[in-house]
Write an enzyme that holds these catalytic residues in place. Structure first.
Site, PDB file in Angstrom:
ATOM      1  N   HIS A   1       0.829  -1.212   0.000  1.00 39.84           N
ATOM      2  CA  HIS A   1       0.000   0.000   0.000  1.00 39.84           C
ATOM      3  C   HIS A   1       0.859   1.257   0.000  1.00 39.84           C
ATOM      4  O   HIS A   1       0.582   2.202   0.743  1.00 39.84           O
ATOM      5  CB  HIS A   1      -0.951   0.029   1.205  1.00 39.84           C
ATOM      6  CG  HIS A   1      -1.674  -1.255   1.449  1.00 39.84           C
ATOM      7  ND1 HIS A   1      -2.147  -1.639   2.665  1.00 39.84           N
ATOM      8  CD2 HIS A   1      -1.989  -2.256   0.614  1.00 39.84           C
ATOM      9  CE1 HIS A   1      -2.730  -2.814   2.579  1.00 39.84           C
ATOM     10  NE2 HIS A   1      -2.635  -3.202   1.351  1.00 39.84           N
TER      11      HIS A   1
ATOM     12  N   HIS B   1      -6.599 -11.273  12.750  1.00 43.85           N
ATOM     13  CA  HIS B   1      -6.748 -10.027  11.982  1.00 43.85           C
ATOM     14  C   HIS B   1      -7.259 -10.386  10.597  1.00 43.85           C
ATOM     15  O   HIS B   1      -6.786 -11.337   9.974  1.00 43.85           O
ATOM     16  CB  HIS B   1      -5.361  -9.363  11.912  1.00 43.85           C
ATOM     17  CG  HIS B   1      -5.291  -8.071  11.173  1.00 43.85           C
ATOM     18  ND1 HIS B   1      -6.354  -7.217  11.015  1.00 43.85           N
ATOM     19  CD2 HIS B   1      -4.222  -7.474  10.554  1.00 43.85           C
ATOM     20  CE1 HIS B   1      -5.948  -6.153  10.327  1.00 43.85           C
ATOM     21  NE2 HIS B   1      -4.674  -6.291  10.027  1.00 43.85           N
TER      22      HIS B   1
ATOM     23  N   GLU C   1      -7.263  -8.474   7.767  1.00 46.77           N
ATOM     24  CA  GLU C   1      -6.597  -7.969   6.564  1.00 46.77           C
ATOM     25  C   GLU C   1      -6.057  -9.174   5.784  1.00 46.77           C
ATOM     26  O   GLU C   1      -5.548 -10.141   6.356  1.00 46.77           O
ATOM     27  CB  GLU C   1      -5.470  -6.984   6.918  1.00 46.77           C
ATOM     28  CG  GLU C   1      -4.978  -6.258   5.675  1.00 46.77           C
ATOM     29  CD  GLU C   1      -4.190  -4.987   5.959  1.00 46.77           C
ATOM     30  OE1 GLU C   1      -3.759  -4.766   7.104  1.00 46.77           O
ATOM     31  OE2 GLU C   1      -3.997  -4.204   4.996  1.00 46.77           O
TER      32      GLU C   1
ATOM     33  N   ASP D   1      -3.618 -10.138   4.076  1.00 44.04           N
ATOM     34  CA  ASP D   1      -2.300 -10.779   4.146  1.00 44.04           C
ATOM     35  C   ASP D   1      -2.305 -11.879   5.202  1.00 44.04           C
ATOM     36  O   ASP D   1      -1.398 -12.722   5.214  1.00 44.04           O
ATOM     37  CB  ASP D   1      -1.182  -9.755   4.402  1.00 44.04           C
ATOM     38  CG  ASP D   1      -1.468  -8.776   5.500  1.00 44.04           C
ATOM     39  OD1 ASP D   1      -2.641  -8.571   5.849  1.00 44.04           O
ATOM     40  OD2 ASP D   1      -0.508  -8.190   6.037  1.00 44.04           O
TER      41      ASP D   1
ATOM     42  N   HIS E   1      -3.936  -2.395  13.778  1.00 41.23           N
ATOM     43  CA  HIS E   1      -4.332  -1.128  13.216  1.00 41.23           C
ATOM     44  C   HIS E   1      -5.702  -1.146  12.530  1.00 41.23           C
ATOM     45  O   HIS E   1      -6.051  -0.187  11.831  1.00 41.23           O
ATOM     46  CB  HIS E   1      -3.271  -0.667  12.195  1.00 41.23           C
ATOM     47  CG  HIS E   1      -3.166  -1.627  11.015  1.00 41.23           C
ATOM     48  ND1 HIS E   1      -3.264  -1.212   9.723  1.00 41.23           N
ATOM     49  CD2 HIS E   1      -3.043  -2.966  10.962  1.00 41.23           C
ATOM     50  CE1 HIS E   1      -3.143  -2.244   8.891  1.00 41.23           C
ATOM     51  NE2 HIS E   1      -3.012  -3.327   9.636  1.00 41.23           N
TER      52      HIS E   1
ATOM     53  N   ASP F   1       0.023  -8.220  13.695  1.00 45.93           N
ATOM     54  CA  ASP F   1       0.803  -7.112  13.131  1.00 45.93           C
ATOM     55  C   ASP F   1       1.717  -6.443  14.174  1.00 45.93           C
ATOM     56  O   ASP F   1       2.774  -5.905  13.828  1.00 45.93           O
ATOM     57  CB  ASP F   1      -0.130  -6.046  12.550  1.00 45.93           C
ATOM     58  CG  ASP F   1      -0.648  -6.408  11.164  1.00 45.93           C
ATOM     59  OD1 ASP F   1      -0.056  -7.281  10.510  1.00 45.93           O
ATOM     60  OD2 ASP F   1      -1.646  -5.802  10.739  1.00 45.93           O
TER      61      ASP F   1
ATOM     62  N   TYR G   1       8.209  -0.534  10.107  1.00 41.90           N
ATOM     63  CA  TYR G   1       6.873  -1.133  10.125  1.00 41.90           C
ATOM     64  C   TYR G   1       5.953  -0.318  11.027  1.00 41.90           C
ATOM     65  O   TYR G   1       4.832   0.042  10.652  1.00 41.90           O
ATOM     66  CB  TYR G   1       6.945  -2.584  10.617  1.00 41.90           C
ATOM     67  CG  TYR G   1       5.638  -3.300  10.514  1.00 41.90           C
ATOM     68  CD1 TYR G   1       5.294  -4.013   9.372  1.00 41.90           C
ATOM     69  CD2 TYR G   1       4.704  -3.232  11.540  1.00 41.90           C
ATOM     70  CE1 TYR G   1       4.070  -4.638   9.256  1.00 41.90           C
ATOM     71  CE2 TYR G   1       3.483  -3.847  11.442  1.00 41.90           C
ATOM     72  CZ  TYR G   1       3.170  -4.556  10.300  1.00 41.90           C
ATOM     73  OH  TYR G   1       1.950  -5.166  10.196  1.00 41.90           O
TER      74      TYR G   1
ATOM     75  N   HIS H   1       4.443 -10.935  10.853  1.00 39.27           N
ATOM     76  CA  HIS H   1       5.416 -10.523   9.837  1.00 39.27           C
ATOM     77  C   HIS H   1       6.816 -10.542  10.454  1.00 39.27           C
ATOM     78  O   HIS H   1       7.028 -10.026  11.550  1.00 39.27           O
ATOM     79  CB  HIS H   1       5.146  -9.094   9.360  1.00 39.27           C
ATOM     80  CG  HIS H   1       3.818  -8.894   8.692  1.00 39.27           C
ATOM     81  ND1 HIS H   1       3.485  -9.483   7.493  1.00 39.27           N
ATOM     82  CD2 HIS H   1       2.743  -8.152   9.050  1.00 39.27           C
ATOM     83  CE1 HIS H   1       2.259  -9.108   7.147  1.00 39.27           C
ATOM     84  NE2 HIS H   1       1.791  -8.313   8.077  1.00 39.27           N
TER      85      HIS H   1
HETATM   86 FE1  FEO Z   1      -2.876  -5.406   8.929  1.00 42.87          FE
HETATM   87 FE2  FEO Z   1      -0.362  -7.583   8.243  1.00 42.87          FE
HETATM   88  O1  FEO Z   1      -2.048  -6.798   8.067  1.00 42.87           O
END
Ligand code: FEO
Length: 395
Positions: free
Chosen positions: A25, A79, A81, A83, A144, A163, A191, A222
């Site tokens: 993004h 989460h 999102e 990913d 987030h 995250d 990050y 991550h």
């Molecule tokens: Fe908020 Fe790693 O996605």
């Protein structure tokens, strides 16, 4: 392909490694990304998070090295999102009877909206027995997304933090002490700066919520797993989430015929002359996410643009839009807007307005220069910087 890795007895890393992803993004991920998922081999085989959909094959192959994926009974979606949730539909094909858990109500609603699937909701304090282990959940909304939560396994003393505490850092190494420490912390800070920064108070709440836990491993979704530098990364998060600033300056500009660049260099030199470390960025030559990394904890931020067709340069406008989304209100942050023009000082004025919307403390009016700055103007710039620093020192 890198095999599944046992990070603790009967707890396996089974994620995906995205070596060549260079943008998340607009966040430049020069070291790639990992999508960490964890498999717990207990009486109920449990999966903590999944992987981006394009990594489903790799992800399933790693799970299959440990267990038949059809044996998975529990999926924890910390989460939504994509990913992390992108491979949930694939897991459902292998294990259609697995129960999926997410935070209530946000995670439940978001997963339904994404995939049209049934989800069990959990809230802070809820627990789930999977056999010898009991998982507990702490909701961390807006760290987030509204749905974020973390999962804690007391028996293994592992915090699956999603995250939070992550880094975009593709590597075959899974632990913090196996990689270059400077790079690890740089990526952790980058990050934070580009993902979590707007949500410092919420991240503070998350830190408080997990403060009493005995933690041997922090397993984020991550990057590397924290085992040797847990106290260090928590100390960093304490500073980052409370928006502590360093006495340093970041100057970012773009220029057409070097007048604004000349002003930027003079401002940079003025900070250095006053003993304030300064970094100078040409916006068109620098990734926004790298500038945000430096600006995140900088006391002084100066942004400059010349005037092009009654506007600031599009490069500067793009950067300011990115910065405005991330930069939290901090009355202790001091901004300066500057730039050149030919017949109307509209570019630098727009920079000033953008810094106003960022809620920076702007002690000086916009600094403008028609055509080319002369020695008198450069001296004036030095004096302005000195005055701003002196005012701050006396505050
Ligand atoms: Fe908020 Fe790693 O996605």
């Amino acid at each position: 392909m890198l095999n599944a890795i046992e990070i603790s007895p009967d707890v396996w890393w089974v994620g995906g490694i995205d070596w060549n992803e260079r943008s998340f993004h607009g966040y430049a991920t020069e070291r790639g990304i990992t999508y960490n998922a964890y498999l717990i081999m207990d009486e109920k085989v449990t999966l903590i998070d999944t992987a981006k959909a394009t990594f489903s094959d790799e992800f399933i192959q790693r799970i299959s090295q440990v267990v038949d994926p059809s044996k998975i009974e529990v999926v924890i979606a910390n989460h939504v999102e994509m990913d992390h949730s992108g491979s949930i539909p694939v897991i459902q094909k292998y294990a259609p009877n697995a129960t999926i858990y997410a935070s209530a109500p946000a995670g439940v609603n978001e997963l339904r909206a994404h995939f049209g699937i049934e989800v069990e909701g959990v809230k802070t304090g809820d627990t789930l027995s999977i056999g010898k282990r009991t998982l507990s959940f702490v909701q961390t909304p807006m760290v987030h997304w509204p749905d974020n939560m973390v999962t804690y396994c007391a028996e293994d003393q592992i915090l699956f933090s999603n995250d939070c505490f992550g880094q975009h850092f593709a590597t075959t190494k899974r632990f913090d002490d196996e990689v270059d420490r400077c790079e690890l912390f740089r990526q952790a800070k980058k990050y934070y700066a580009n993902i979590v920064l707007p949500y410092g108070p919420q991240a503070q709440n998350a830190l408080k919520a997990v403060a009493g836990l005995d933690i041997r491993l922090i397993a984020p979704s991550h990057g590397c797993i924290w085992r040797s530098y847990i106290a260090d990364i928590i100390e960093k998060y304490q500073a980052w989430t409370t928006y502590q600033l360093e006495e340093k300056a970041v100057i970012a500009f773009d220029s057409m015929w070097h007048s604004t660049e000349h002003m930027a260099r003079e401002i940079t030199d003025a900070f250095i002359a006053e003993g304030i470390p300064a970094t100078l960025y040409d916006i068109k030559a620098t990734e926004s996410s790298d500038m945000i990394l430096e600006m995140m904890d900088a006391r002084y931020i100066a942004v400059g643009s010349p005037t092009l067709n009654s506007n600031m340069l599009p490069t500067v406008a793009g950067f300011l839009a990115y910065m405005r989304g991330l930069m939290p209100r901090n009355p202790e942050r001091i901004g300066l807007a500057f730039g050149s023009y030919g017949w109307a000082p509209l570019g630098p004025k727009q920079v000033y307005e953008a810094l106003e919307t960022c809620k920076f403390n702007l002690p000086e009016p916009v600094i403008t220069q028609q055509w080319i700055p002369d020695e008198a103007k450069l001296t004036e710039l030095q004096e302005t910087v000195r005055r701003v620093i002196e005012q701050n020192r006396q505050a």
